[in-house]
Design a protein around this motif. Sequence first.
Motif, PDB file in Angstrom:
ATOM      1  N   VAL A 197      11.318  -2.551  -4.881  1.00 22.68           N
ATOM      2  CA  VAL A 197      11.545  -2.103  -3.511  1.00 22.68           C
ATOM      3  C   VAL A 197      13.034  -2.019  -3.244  1.00 22.68           C
ATOM      4  O   VAL A 197      13.791  -2.870  -3.692  1.00 22.68           O
ATOM      5  CB  VAL A 197      10.898  -3.126  -2.538  1.00 22.68           C
ATOM      6  N   ARG A 198      13.461  -0.942  -2.545  1.00 15.50           N
ATOM      7  CA  ARG A 198      14.853  -0.927  -2.103  1.00 15.50           C
ATOM      8  C   ARG A 198      14.899  -1.508  -0.698  1.00 15.50           C
ATOM      9  O   ARG A 198      14.143  -1.104   0.181  1.00 15.50           O
ATOM     10  CB  ARG A 198      15.426   0.488  -2.098  1.00 15.50           C
ATOM     11  N   LEU A 199      15.792  -2.502  -0.513  1.00 14.77           N
ATOM     12  CA  LEU A 199      15.921  -3.173   0.768  1.00 14.77           C
ATOM     13  C   LEU A 199      17.408  -3.214   1.086  1.00 14.77           C
ATOM     14  O   LEU A 199      18.158  -3.887   0.389  1.00 14.77           O
ATOM     15  CB  LEU A 199      15.340  -4.588   0.657  1.00 14.77           C
ATOM     16  N   GLU A 227       0.805  -1.224   0.000  1.00 14.89           N
ATOM     17  CA  GLU A 227       0.000   0.000   0.000  1.00 14.89           C
ATOM     18  C   GLU A 227       0.837   1.272   0.000  1.00 14.89           C
ATOM     19  O   GLU A 227       0.283   2.382  -0.003  1.00 14.89           O
ATOM     20  CB  GLU A 227      -0.924   0.004   1.223  1.00 14.89           C
ATOM     21  N   LEU A 228       2.154   1.132   0.045  1.00 18.00           N
ATOM     22  CA  LEU A 228       3.013   2.326   0.057  1.00 18.00           C
ATOM     23  C   LEU A 228       2.873   3.095  -1.252  1.00 18.00           C
ATOM     24  O   LEU A 228       2.521   2.539  -2.288  1.00 18.00           O
ATOM     25  CB  LEU A 228       4.485   1.920   0.229  1.00 18.00           C
ATOM     26  N   ARG A 229       3.134   4.414  -1.169  1.00 18.12           N
ATOM     27  CA  ARG A 229       3.203   5.213  -2.389  1.00 18.12           C
ATOM     28  C   ARG A 229       4.638   5.180  -2.901  1.00 18.12           C
ATOM     29  O   ARG A 229       5.584   4.988  -2.127  1.00 18.12           O
ATOM     30  CB  ARG A 229       2.781   6.654  -2.093  1.00 18.12           C
ATOM     31  N   VAL A 230       4.799   5.393  -4.185  1.00 17.78           N
ATOM     32  CA  VAL A 230       6.148   5.382  -4.763  1.00 17.78           C
ATOM     33  C   VAL A 230       6.974   6.484  -4.095  1.00 17.78           C
ATOM     34  O   VAL A 230       6.518   7.618  -3.948  1.00 17.78           O
ATOM     35  CB  VAL A 230       6.099   5.604  -6.285  1.00 17.78           C
ATOM     36  N   GLY A 231       8.174   6.117  -3.651  1.00 18.59           N
ATOM     37  CA  GLY A 231       9.052   7.078  -3.001  1.00 18.59           C
ATOM     38  C   GLY A 231       8.952   7.051  -1.486  1.00 18.59           C
ATOM     39  O   GLY A 231       9.791   7.624  -0.801  1.00 18.59           O
ATOM     40  N   GLN A 232       7.915   6.377  -0.971  1.00 18.02           N
ATOM     41  CA  GLN A 232       7.739   6.332   0.475  1.00 18.02           C
ATOM     42  C   GLN A 232       8.664   5.310   1.126  1.00 18.02           C
ATOM     43  O   GLN A 232       8.901   4.241   0.574  1.00 18.02           O
ATOM     44  CB  GLN A 232       6.284   5.950   0.783  1.00 18.02           C
ATOM     45  N   LYS A 233       9.165   5.665   2.312  1.00 18.75           N
ATOM     46  CA  LYS A 233       9.987   4.721   3.075  1.00 18.75           C
ATOM     47  C   LYS A 233       9.200   4.223   4.273  1.00 18.75           C
ATOM     48  O   LYS A 233       8.354   4.950   4.795  1.00 18.75           O
ATOM     49  CB  LYS A 233      11.259   5.407   3.552  1.00 18.75           C
ATOM     50  N   LEU A 291      14.731  -5.154  -4.886  1.00 21.35           N
ATOM     51  CA  LEU A 291      14.010  -6.414  -4.948  1.00 21.35           C
ATOM     52  C   LEU A 291      12.680  -6.177  -5.636  1.00 21.35           C
ATOM     53  O   LEU A 291      12.038  -5.150  -5.441  1.00 21.35           O
ATOM     54  CB  LEU A 291      13.771  -6.922  -3.512  1.00 21.35           C
ATOM     55  N   SER A 292      12.291  -7.121  -6.477  1.00 22.40           N
ATOM     56  CA  SER A 292      10.984  -7.027  -7.110  1.00 22.40           C
ATOM     57  C   SER A 292      10.098  -8.133  -6.562  1.00 22.40           C
ATOM     58  O   SER A 292      10.525  -9.288  -6.494  1.00 22.40           O
ATOM     59  CB  SER A 292      11.145  -7.164  -8.624  1.00 22.40           C
ATOM     60  N   LEU A 293       8.916  -7.778  -6.138  1.00 21.72           N
ATOM     61  CA  LEU A 293       7.962  -8.781  -5.656  1.00 21.72           C
ATOM     62  C   LEU A 293       6.548  -8.347  -6.008  1.00 21.72           C
ATOM     63  O   LEU A 293       6.293  -7.174  -6.273  1.00 21.72           O
ATOM     64  CB  LEU A 293       8.114  -9.025  -4.154  1.00 21.72           C
ATOM     65  N   ARG A 294       5.646  -9.323  -6.051  1.00 26.36           N
ATOM     66  CA  ARG A 294       4.271  -9.011  -6.423  1.00 26.36           C
ATOM     67  C   ARG A 294       3.505  -8.468  -5.220  1.00 26.36           C
ATOM     68  O   ARG A 294       3.869  -8.719  -4.077  1.00 26.36           O
ATOM     69  CB  ARG A 294       3.575 -10.266  -6.954  1.00 26.36           C
ATOM     70  N   GLU A 302      11.996   0.945   0.870  1.00 27.31           N
ATOM     71  CA  GLU A 302      11.509   2.109   0.130  1.00 27.31           C
ATOM     72  C   GLU A 302      10.843   1.592  -1.140  1.00 27.31           C
ATOM     73  O   GLU A 302      11.420   0.763  -1.848  1.00 27.31           O
ATOM     74  CB  GLU A 302      12.688   3.025  -0.230  1.00 27.31           C
ATOM     75  N   LEU A 303       9.640   2.073  -1.438  1.00 29.06           N
ATOM     76  CA  LEU A 303       8.988   1.655  -2.674  1.00 29.06           C
ATOM     77  C   LEU A 303       9.557   2.500  -3.814  1.00 29.06           C
ATOM     78  O   LEU A 303       9.331   3.710  -3.881  1.00 29.06           O
ATOM     79  CB  LEU A 303       7.471   1.823  -2.584  1.00 29.06           C
ATOM     80  N   LEU A 304      10.318   1.850  -4.703  1.00 27.02           N
ATOM     81  CA  LEU A 304      10.968   2.596  -5.788  1.00 27.02           C
ATOM     82  C   LEU A 304      10.038   2.755  -6.985  1.00 27.02           C
ATOM     83  O   LEU A 304      10.137   3.729  -7.723  1.00 27.02           O
ATOM     84  CB  LEU A 304      12.246   1.872  -6.239  1.00 27.02           C
ATOM     85  N   GLY A 305       9.171   1.785  -7.197  1.00 28.09           N
ATOM     86  CA  GLY A 305       8.291   1.912  -8.353  1.00 28.09           C
ATOM     87  C   GLY A 305       7.302   0.772  -8.434  1.00 28.09           C
ATOM     88  O   GLY A 305       7.417  -0.236  -7.720  1.00 28.09           O
ATOM     89  N   ILE A 306       6.314   0.982  -9.310  1.00 30.44           N
ATOM     90  CA  ILE A 306       5.333  -0.058  -9.598  1.00 30.44           C
ATOM     91  C   ILE A 306       5.434  -0.314 -11.100  1.00 30.44           C
ATOM     92  O   ILE A 306       5.515   0.634 -11.882  1.00 30.44           O
ATOM     93  CB  ILE A 306       3.902   0.408  -9.233  1.00 30.44           C
TER      94      ILE A 306
END
Lengths: 776, 76
Positions: B52-54, B5-11, B59-62, B39-43
Motif C-alpha cells: 500500500v502507498r501511504l 477489498e481494493l483493486r490494485v491501482g485503486q486509491k 507499507l506492507s500489511l496482511r 493506494e493499493l500498489l499490489g498483492i
Amino acid sequence: MQNLTAKSGSASAVKEVVIALVGNPNTGKTTLFNALSGLRQRVGNYPGVTVERKVGRFQWGGVSFQLIDLPGTYSLTPRSPDEMVAVDVLLGLQPGEKRPDVILSIADASNLERNLYLTTQLMEVGIPVVLALNMTDLAEAQGRIYDPAKLQERLGIPVVALQAHRGIGLDALRNVLAQTSSPPRAGVHFPEIVEREAQQLAAYLREGLGSARGRETLDPSSARFLALRLFFDQNGYTEKALRNRLGEDLAGMLREARARLDAAGYPVPATEAQLRYAWIKDRLRDCYSEAPRPARDWTDTLDRILTHRVWGMAIFLIIMFLVFQAIFTGAQPLMEGIILAQSFVADFVRNSLPPGPLRGLISDGIIEGVGSVLVFLPQIVILFGFIAILEDCGYMARAAYLMDKIMARCGLSGKSFIPLLSCFACAIPGIMATRVIEDRRDRLATILVAPLMSCSARLPVYVLMTSAFIPTDTWLGPWLPGLVLFCMYLIGLIVAPLVAWLLKRSLLRGETPIFLMELPAYKWPSPGMVVYRMYDRGKAFVVRAGTIILATMIVVWALLYFPVEGTDETGAPINFDLRLAELETTQAELEDQLQDLQTVGDLSLEAAQKMALLEEKVHAIQDEAAHLQGSWKRQSILGRMGRAVEPAVVSLGWDWRIAMAVLASFPAREVVVGTLGVIYDAGSDVDETSPSLQAQLKAARWGPDSPLAGEPVFTVATALSLMVFFALCCQCASTLAVIRRETNSWLWPLFTFAYMTGLAYVGALVVFQTAKLLGC
Amino acid sequence: MTLAELRVGQKAVIEALQGSDSVTQRLMEMGLLKGETVELLGIAPLGDPLEVRLGSYRLSLRKAEASRVLVTTLRD
C-alpha cells in the motif's frame, strides 16, 4: 553546558556526554552510529532480554561522547520486555546504565511525517533532543527540499541536515550535540483532561515507585511519560511491568481513567495518533519547498518486476539459490583452508611437545576447539555480506513480502524465510540472521526450529550410512540411496513448521504479532556498510560464542583422553598415549628407511624383499595403533558413559559403541564419523567415504553379553535409525552457544537441546522398529 | 468497503479504523488514520500480504489487518 555531568571526585575527572541514538528502521541509523563512533564499539546484551547493547565512543571539541545505539522502532510503545529496554534507558530506569544527556533522533527526510511520530514521543522524555534529518538527498529526489532552520524553529529542537552515508553534515551534528543542553521547549499539546489525568497518575507513580525503589524519585517528566503510556497502551508492557511493582490497583485506575477520557471524546488509542500526526502536519506545513520530481519513480518500476507474480518469484528463487550456493559451496575452500591450517598447527605441536596430557590438551583440545570456532567464520561472513546487501538495497523487505503467506501458515512471518533457508547450509549464521525479525516471539520460534533444518554437517553421517548400508539392488536400483538422502532433508522441512506452529500455540503464545513492514525505496548498497556488517557479525560470533564452543571441545577431549592408563588385549597395564607415541616414532623410522631404499633405486630382488618387509611392518604398526586407539577410547570416561546408556538405546538398534560415538559428537555432528572410525578400529584418519570404515562397520557384531550376540550391529534399520536421529537431534555445541548468545539466556539452548534430543530419540525408535518389522 | 477489498491501482480515503486494541494502535502509529489517502500498489504473488502507498512511503500489511481499515474509493 550545565547538563554535562562530570564524574565527581577524581582529579582526572572526564566529562562524558551520553547520547542515545533512536530512530525508525531503514533510516540509516547504523550508518550514522558507525560514522560517529568509527570502530570504537562494544557490543553486549541488556540483562534478561534479547536486545543487544551497543556502545560507541568519540571525542569532539575536547568533549568525550558515549553513544548508545537503541533498537530501531516506529514508536516508544513497549509491547515486550525487549521494547521496554529503550524506554528504561531513556528514563534512566535501566539498572547499571547512566541516563542519557541527549537523545539523537534520526529521521528519514523522504518520509518525515511518519518518522517524526517517534520524535514527538522522544520530546516528552524530559531530556534534550537533537533531530538528525537524514537522507535529504532522497527526499529531494522525491520532491521535497526541507529548510532545516525553519524546521528547527517550528519543532523547537535543534535540527541538522545529514547525508550520513556520504559523511555530509557530521561535523555540524557533532557541534550541535556538544552544545545542546536544554530539553525541548514544547511538543504535542494534549487536551486539558488528558493532561489532568496524566498529572494525577504521574503523582501516584512518583509516590509508588519512589518508595518501592527506595532511592531517588521519578522526575516529573518521566512520570508523565509513563502515565501517558499507561493510558494509551491497552495491555501494553508498561502496565504489566508497573503492575508488579505497584499492585493490582493500577489496572482499575487505568480502566476508570480511560473511561473518563472516552466520555470526554478522547478515545484510546486513537487520540494519541491523531493528536501527534495533526501536530506534525501543522509544524511541517511551511518547512519545505517542492522540488521537481522525476517523471518515473525507480522504486515503482523495480517493484512492478520484483514483486511480479512470475518474474518476481523467479528472480527471488535465483537470488535465494545464489545466497545458498555461496554459503554452501563458496565457503568450502576457506573452510578447508582453516582445517588445513588447524591440522598443520596441531602437527607442529605434536612434534614439538613430549606425549602426555598437556600435548593432548593443546593439540586435540584447544587447537581443535579454536579451529572449530574459526571454521564457521566463512559461512557467517558470506551470509552477512549477502544480508547486508539485500537489506541495504531494500530487497530484504520484498523477500519477506513474497514469502510471508507461506511462513504465516506456521505462525511465523516472511521475515523468517532467509534465516531458515540459511540453516540448510549451517544453523549458526541462520540463527544469527534472525536479528532481522523484530517481533520477539517470532524471532524465538525461528531460532528454536532453525537447528531442525538439515545443515551441511549432517551430510557426512548421511553419506556414510547410505553408502555403506542402503542397498542399490532393489527395484529402485541406484535411486534408493538418493531417495533416502532426500527424505532426510524432508524430515526437517516437515518437522520444523510443525514445531514452530506448536511453539506459537504453547510456550510462545500471545497476541498474534502483526505483519506491518515498510517497503523502503530501492538504493545502491553502500560497500562500507556491507563490509562493516560482515566484520561486526564475525567478531560477535568469535568473541561471544567462541568461548563456549572452545570450553565444550576441551571437556569432550578430556572425557575421551582420561583415563590414559588401561589394559591392552592381554590384560597388561598400558599407558595408551605413551605407547601410541612410541608406535608413531617407530613407524616414522621405518618409513624413513623405506624412503631411503626408494631413493637409492636399487632394483635387485633383495632390495625389493627388504622393502616389502618394511611395508609389512608399517602396516602391522598401523593396525596395532588403530586397535590401541580403539581400546583407549572404549575404556575412556566417554566409553563408560556409552556402556551406561546402552540399555536406553538398544531399542534404537544401537550398541554401546554407537551410543559412545553419538555422545562424542555433542560438539558437532560430523565428529560421529571420526569417532566411529576410532572405536571400530579403523584408525583416526577416516572420513565418510573410506572403504576401511565402511568395511569395519559392516563387520561389527553384537557383544557376547547381548541377546543378539554375533549378529551384525549395522543393518539397514540401524543405519536409518542413526540417520533419523542425526536429522532431528541438536548434537552441535556451536548452535547451542549461538542460541545462548542470541537469546541471552541458558534456558533456550537447554530447551532446544532437550526437545530436539527427545524428538530424535522418538524418531529413531519409530523408524528402527518399523524397519525391523518390515524386515530391513 | 475495506482496504483489503481494493483493486490494485485503486486509491481510497480512510474513513475509520475498527478496534481499539494494540493492533489498531500500531496501524495508527504507522499513519493509517482517518482522512489519509491510500493506494493499493499490489498483492503478493501468493495472495497475501498487500503493498500500500501511504503518504510518501510504501507499507506492507496482511489482509487480516487491512480489513480493519474502512475506506471510500476515490475516482481519478
